[in-house]
Scaffold this motif. Structure first.
Motif, mmCIF file in Angstrom:
data_model
loop_
_atom_site.group_PDB
_atom_site.id
_atom_site.type_symbol
_atom_site.label_atom_id
_atom_site.label_comp_id
_atom_site.label_asym_id
_atom_site.label_seq_id
_atom_site.Cartn_x
_atom_site.Cartn_y
_atom_site.Cartn_z
ATOM 1 N N VAL A 240 0.426 3.433 7.221
ATOM 2 C CA VAL A 240 -0.713 3.601 6.327
ATOM 3 C C VAL A 240 -1.878 2.810 6.919
ATOM 4 O O VAL A 240 -1.713 1.688 7.401
ATOM 5 C CB VAL A 240 -0.397 3.155 4.881
ATOM 6 C CG1 VAL A 240 -0.104 1.681 4.780
ATOM 7 C CG2 VAL A 240 -1.525 3.539 3.942
ATOM 8 N N LEU B 2 -6.980 5.540 1.752
ATOM 9 C CA LEU B 2 -5.847 5.151 2.580
ATOM 10 C C LEU B 2 -5.376 6.393 3.328
ATOM 11 O O LEU B 2 -5.279 7.474 2.750
ATOM 12 C CB LEU B 2 -4.711 4.590 1.722
ATOM 13 C CG LEU B 2 -5.028 3.298 0.969
ATOM 14 C CD1 LEU B 2 -3.941 3.006 -0.055
ATOM 15 C CD2 LEU B 2 -5.181 2.130 1.929
ATOM 16 N N TRP B 3 -5.100 6.222 4.600
ATOM 17 C CA TRP B 3 -4.678 7.330 5.463
ATOM 18 C C TRP B 3 -3.232 7.084 5.864
ATOM 19 O O TRP B 3 -2.896 6.010 6.348
ATOM 20 C CB TRP B 3 -5.570 7.364 6.700
ATOM 21 C CG TRP B 3 -5.412 8.547 7.602
ATOM 22 C CD1 TRP B 3 -4.431 8.752 8.534
ATOM 23 C CD2 TRP B 3 -6.280 9.674 7.688
ATOM 24 N NE1 TRP B 3 -4.631 9.935 9.187
ATOM 25 C CE2 TRP B 3 -5.768 10.528 8.689
ATOM 26 C CE3 TRP B 3 -7.449 10.041 7.016
ATOM 27 C CZ2 TRP B 3 -6.383 11.725 9.037
ATOM 28 C CZ3 TRP B 3 -8.059 11.238 7.358
ATOM 29 C CH2 TRP B 3 -7.526 12.068 8.354
ATOM 30 N N GLU B 4 -2.373 8.070 5.675
ATOM 31 C CA GLU B 4 -0.953 7.918 5.982
ATOM 32 C C GLU B 4 -0.516 9.013 6.936
ATOM 33 O O GLU B 4 -0.844 10.186 6.745
ATOM 34 C CB GLU B 4 -0.133 7.994 4.690
ATOM 35 C CG GLU B 4 1.355 7.773 4.887
ATOM 36 C CD GLU B 4 2.108 7.858 3.572
ATOM 37 O OE1 GLU B 4 2.826 6.903 3.236
ATOM 38 O OE2 GLU B 4 1.978 8.888 2.869
ATOM 39 N N ASN C 131 -8.566 13.950 -1.908
ATOM 40 C CA ASN C 131 -7.816 12.918 -2.617
ATOM 41 C C ASN C 131 -6.583 13.616 -3.180
ATOM 42 O O ASN C 131 -6.694 14.549 -3.975
ATOM 43 C CB ASN C 131 -8.696 12.356 -3.736
ATOM 44 C CG ASN C 131 -7.968 11.389 -4.647
ATOM 45 O OD1 ASN C 131 -6.745 11.330 -4.685
ATOM 46 N ND2 ASN C 131 -8.731 10.631 -5.419
ATOM 47 N N LYS D 17 0.829 -1.205 0.000
ATOM 48 C CA LYS D 17 0.000 0.000 0.000
ATOM 49 C C LYS D 17 0.865 1.258 0.000
ATOM 50 O O LYS D 17 0.533 2.254 -0.641
ATOM 51 C CB LYS D 17 -0.913 0.021 1.228
ATOM 52 C CG LYS D 17 -1.823 -1.182 1.381
ATOM 53 C CD LYS D 17 -2.885 -1.235 0.314
ATOM 54 C CE LYS D 17 -3.856 -2.374 0.582
ATOM 55 N NZ LYS D 17 -4.839 -2.541 -0.508
ATOM 56 N N GLN D 18 1.971 1.221 0.737
ATOM 57 C CA GLN D 18 2.822 2.400 0.856
ATOM 58 C C GLN D 18 3.383 2.854 -0.487
ATOM 59 O O GLN D 18 3.788 4.007 -0.642
ATOM 60 C CB GLN D 18 3.978 2.116 1.815
ATOM 61 C CG GLN D 18 5.025 1.157 1.234
ATOM 62 C CD GLN D 18 6.058 0.720 2.236
ATOM 63 O OE1 GLN D 18 5.751 0.000 3.176
ATOM 64 N NE2 GLN D 18 7.289 1.163 2.060
ATOM 65 N N GLU E 224 -8.224 2.536 -4.976
ATOM 66 C CA GLU E 224 -7.661 3.058 -3.734
ATOM 67 C C GLU E 224 -6.996 4.405 -3.980
ATOM 68 O O GLU E 224 -6.390 4.635 -5.025
ATOM 69 C CB GLU E 224 -6.646 2.075 -3.151
ATOM 70 C CG GLU E 224 -7.271 0.754 -2.706
ATOM 71 C CD GLU E 224 -6.240 -0.199 -2.142
ATOM 72 O OE1 GLU E 224 -6.386 -0.613 -0.975
ATOM 73 O OE2 GLU E 224 -5.291 -0.533 -2.879
ATOM 74 N N TYR E 225 -7.095 5.285 -2.988
ATOM 75 C CA TYR E 225 -6.502 6.616 -3.103
ATOM 76 C C TYR E 225 -6.003 7.067 -1.734
ATOM 77 O O TYR E 225 -6.494 6.625 -0.690
ATOM 78 C CB TYR E 225 -7.525 7.625 -3.643
ATOM 79 C CG TYR E 225 -8.687 7.881 -2.709
ATOM 80 C CD1 TYR E 225 -8.694 8.975 -1.850
ATOM 81 C CD2 TYR E 225 -9.778 7.016 -2.661
ATOM 82 C CE1 TYR E 225 -9.751 9.201 -0.980
ATOM 83 C CE2 TYR E 225 -10.840 7.228 -1.800
ATOM 84 C CZ TYR E 225 -10.822 8.327 -0.958
ATOM 85 O OH TYR E 225 -11.869 8.535 -0.089
ATOM 86 N N PHE E 226 -5.025 7.961 -1.744
ATOM 87 C CA PHE E 226 -4.489 8.527 -0.514
ATOM 88 C C PHE E 226 -5.168 9.864 -0.205
ATOM 89 O O PHE E 226 -5.554 10.605 -1.109
ATOM 90 C CB PHE E 226 -2.985 8.737 -0.628
ATOM 91 C CG PHE E 226 -2.173 7.549 -0.190
ATOM 92 C CD1 PHE E 226 -1.642 7.489 1.084
ATOM 93 C CD2 PHE E 226 -1.945 6.491 -1.055
ATOM 94 C CE1 PHE E 226 -0.891 6.402 1.492
ATOM 95 C CE2 PHE E 226 -1.198 5.394 -0.661
ATOM 96 C CZ PHE E 226 -0.669 5.347 0.620
#
Length: 269
Positions: A122, A235-237, A190, A20-21, A198-200
Motif C-alpha cells: 500500500v 491510498l494505492w494498493e 474511490n 493502512k492495509q 483516507e480512501y483506496f
C-alpha cells in the motif's frame, strides 16, 4: 466461526484499526461498506474475519491455537467455498499478517483447494510531488476528455447474492474517466473503502492498445485532485509483480508504506 451483525461490529475493531492495509475491513466495521463479519467469541473475540461484499477477506487474531485453526478450516469449508461455488467463482483471497502461524494454517492444504501466497504494497501520497505532476498534466491536455462521474459502491448483484443491507444499493462513490472519441478508455475511482480522510483507489485502462498513452495517469490525477480539494488522501494498493501499477504509483507521487501477504485459494475441479 460465528457471524455477528452491525450492532456487534465494535467488538472486532481492535483487530483492524492500526494498519493502512486494514482500512477496507475497518470501513465494513464502521458501516461505510457492506460486508460480513465472523468471530470466534462474540463477547470477547480472539479471532476475526471481515468479508467485504464482492471482495476479498481480512483475517486477524490468534491463528496458532488449535481451536482457532479448526474454526477457520471449518469456516472455509462450510461457508466460503460453498459461497464461491454458488456464485460460480473459482477462487478467493485472504489478507493477513505475515507470520508462521498464518502460513501453516493457509498453506498446509485444504481439500479441493490450491493455496498460494503473494505480497501486496500500500502506497501513501506525497502531496508536493503530486501537485508538481498535476500542473504538468493540466498544461498538456491531449485529444481526450476527463469526466468526474458517480459509480455504485458495489454491483446490485453482489448486494443481493450476499444478503447485504440493501441501503448500500443506492450508495455512490466518485470516479474519474478519460474518454476518447466518446468512449471511456481509462478510469480511476474511490472504491468505497473509506475511513476518516483516507480512501483506496481502483484504476484500470480497458484496452491494451490504449495503454502507455498517459490515460491512466490523467484519470488518477483527476480523481486525486478532486479529493485533495476535499482534504481526502488516497491510498494505492497493488501486488509486487504488477510493475505497471507500481510505476504509475511512483509517477503520481506515491511512496510505499506497508507490505503484507495475500493468501490466494483456487478451487480444484
Amino acid at each position: 466461526m460465528e457471524e455477528i451483525f452491525a450492532e456487534e461490529f465494535k467488538a472486532a475493531e481492535s483487530f483492524f484499526n492500526r494498519k493502512k492495509q486494514h482500512i477496507p475491513a475497518l470501513s465494513v466495521l464502521r458501516g461505510h461498506y457492506p460486508g460480513r463479519v465472523f468471530v470466534d467469541w462474540p463477547d470477547k473475540p480472539e479471532l476475526a474475519i471481515v468479508w467485504p461484499t464482492g471482495r476479498w477477506m481480512y483475517a486477524a487474531g490468534d491463528a496458532g491455537a488449535e481451536r482457532n485453526i479448526a474454526l477457520i478450516r471449518l469456516f472455509l469449508q462450510n461457508t466460503v467455498i460453498p459461497d464461491c461455488i454458488r456464485r460460480g467463482v473459482g477462487w478467493f483471497e485472504i489478507y493477513a499478517d505475515d507470520s508462521e502461524a498464518w502460513n501453516r494454517l493457509f498453506l498446509s492444504g485444504l481439500p479441493g483447494v490450491r493455496a498460494d501466497k503473494l505480497f501486496e504494497t500500500v502506497y501513501e501520497l506525497q502531496i508536493g510531488p503530486f501537485r508538481s505532476l498535476e500542473e504538468l498534466l493540466q498544461a498538456d491536455q491531449g485529444e481526450f476528455e476527463i469526466e468526474i462521474v458517480e459509480y455504485p459502491i458495489v454491483a446490485g448483484s453482489d448486494i443481493l447474492s450476499l444478503g447485504a443491507d440493501h441501503h448500500f444499493m443506492d450508495k455512490k462513490t466518485v470516479g474519474a474517466s478519460v474518454n476518447v472519441g466518446g468512449q471511456t478508455v481509462s478510469f480511476c475511482r474511490n472504491n468505497g473503502f473509506t475511513v476518516g480522510n483516507e480512501y483506496f483507489i481502483d484504476a484500470d485502462t480497458y484496452e491494451t492498445a490504449e495503454r502507455n498513452k498517459g490515460h491512466g495517469t490523467q484519470a488518477a490525477a483527476a480523481l486525486i485532485g478532486y479529493y485533495l480539494d476535499q482534504n481526502m488522501l488516497p491510498l494505492w494498493e497493488t501486488t509486487q509483480d504488477n510493475l505497471a501499477s507500481n510505476r504509475l504509483a511512483l509517477k503520481l507521487g506515491f511512496l510505499p508504506a506497508e507490505q503484507y501477504p495475500v493468501y490466494t485459494f483456487k478451487l480444484q475441479k
